[in-house]
Design an enzyme around this catalytic site. Structure first.
Site, short mmCIF file in Angstrom:
data_model
loop_
_atom_site.label_atom_id
_atom_site.label_comp_id
_atom_site.label_asym_id
_atom_site.label_seq_id
_atom_site.Cartn_x
_atom_site.Cartn_y
_atom_site.Cartn_z
N HIS A 198 0.81 -1.21 0.00
CA HIS A 198 0.00 0.00 0.00
C HIS A 198 0.85 1.27 0.00
O HIS A 198 0.42 2.31 0.47
CB HIS A 198 -0.95 0.01 1.21
CG HIS A 198 -1.64 -1.30 1.46
ND1 HIS A 198 -2.43 -1.91 0.49
CD2 HIS A 198 -1.64 -2.11 2.55
CE1 HIS A 198 -2.90 -3.05 0.99
NE2 HIS A 198 -2.43 -3.20 2.22
N ARG A 199 2.06 1.17 -0.51
CA ARG A 199 3.02 2.28 -0.57
C ARG A 199 3.47 2.72 0.82
O ARG A 199 4.00 3.82 1.00
CB ARG A 199 2.44 3.49 -1.32
CG ARG A 199 2.09 3.22 -2.79
CD ARG A 199 3.34 2.78 -3.56
NE ARG A 199 3.09 2.63 -4.98
CZ ARG A 199 2.77 1.46 -5.56
NH1 ARG A 199 2.65 0.37 -4.83
NH2 ARG A 199 2.57 1.39 -6.86
N LEU A 200 3.28 1.87 1.82
CA LEU A 200 3.76 2.15 3.17
C LEU A 200 5.15 1.53 3.34
O LEU A 200 5.35 0.53 4.02
CB LEU A 200 2.77 1.60 4.21
CG LEU A 200 1.36 2.21 4.14
CD1 LEU A 200 0.43 1.55 5.13
CD2 LEU A 200 1.43 3.72 4.38
#
Length: 212
Positions: free
Chosen positions: A189-191
């Site tokens: 999640h682009r984390l």
């Protein structure tokens, strides 16, 4: 093709403070070993970013040739654009893009010339064709055609057909002494996981987690 639709998830690994080495060079060496073990193409390739006198940055891919507690070493023609820019502004950034492992390392620091004895030792370890190419190419200078370049290479090859190829006076190396080193591991999640090592006045390293 709509390039804004190109995306993928990053799920290969995680990076946690408990798994980080206290010394970023130790951490880098482990990640470099992982990149070599994964048989990535050119695992030692790094993007070297420099800035000219007007403030214009430029980048190019160069091969890392040594890493130790002092920093990161590469070699080049001293008349090249990067060498000329480093002579004016020694601040430099290195980027290792290990995309298949969903990892990146960014090094911030200053560059200084390595001793001539070290340059000679490395130059003599190169394949002879690479030694000849160093003599034949006036790196970053305009040239009319590839044929002209190959003709110059043939002339140099004939000149040094017998015996050792001497070190060109215009060829040398740079040691990048790091002040900060960032390790990036892709996350879902682009984390992403990002950790920045920053050198302190006493030579120790402070580690901070950064927002992705």
């Amino acid at each position: 093709m709509k390039i804004d639709d190109i995306r993928r998830s990053y799920t290969k690994d995680k990076l946690d403070a408990d798994n980080l080495a206290a010394d970023p060079i130790v951490q880098f060496e482990q990640w470099l070993k992982d990149a070599i073990a994964a048989e990535l193409p050119d695992p030692t390739a790094m993007c070297v970013a420099t800035v000219d006198a007007s403030g214009q940055p430029s980048q190019r891919l160069v091969l890392l040739k040594d890493v130790n507690s002092s920093g990161f070493t590469f070699y080049t023609n001293l008349g090249s654009r990067k060498a000329s820019e480093l002579a004016v502004n020694p601040k430099v950034s290195l980027h290792f893009p290990w995309h298949p492992l969903e990892r990146q390392v960014i090094v911030y620091g200053t560059a200084e010339r390595v001793p001539s004895s070290q340059v000679v030792k490395y130059f003599l370890s190169r394949p002879k064709e690479s030694q000849l190419a160093a003599w034949a190419s006036e790196q970053s200078r305009p040239i009319s055609t590839r044929h002209a370049l190959m003709q110059k290479f043939a002339e140099i090859k004939h000149k040094f057909a017998h015996g050792e190829v001497p070190l060109p006076s215009f060829w040398g190396g740079f040691l990048v002494k790091p002040s900060k080193i960032e390790f990036w591991q892709g996350g879902e999640h682009r984390l992403h996981d990002r950790f920045m090592y920053q050198r302190q006045a006493d030579g120790s390293w402070q580690i901070e987690r950064l927002c992705p």
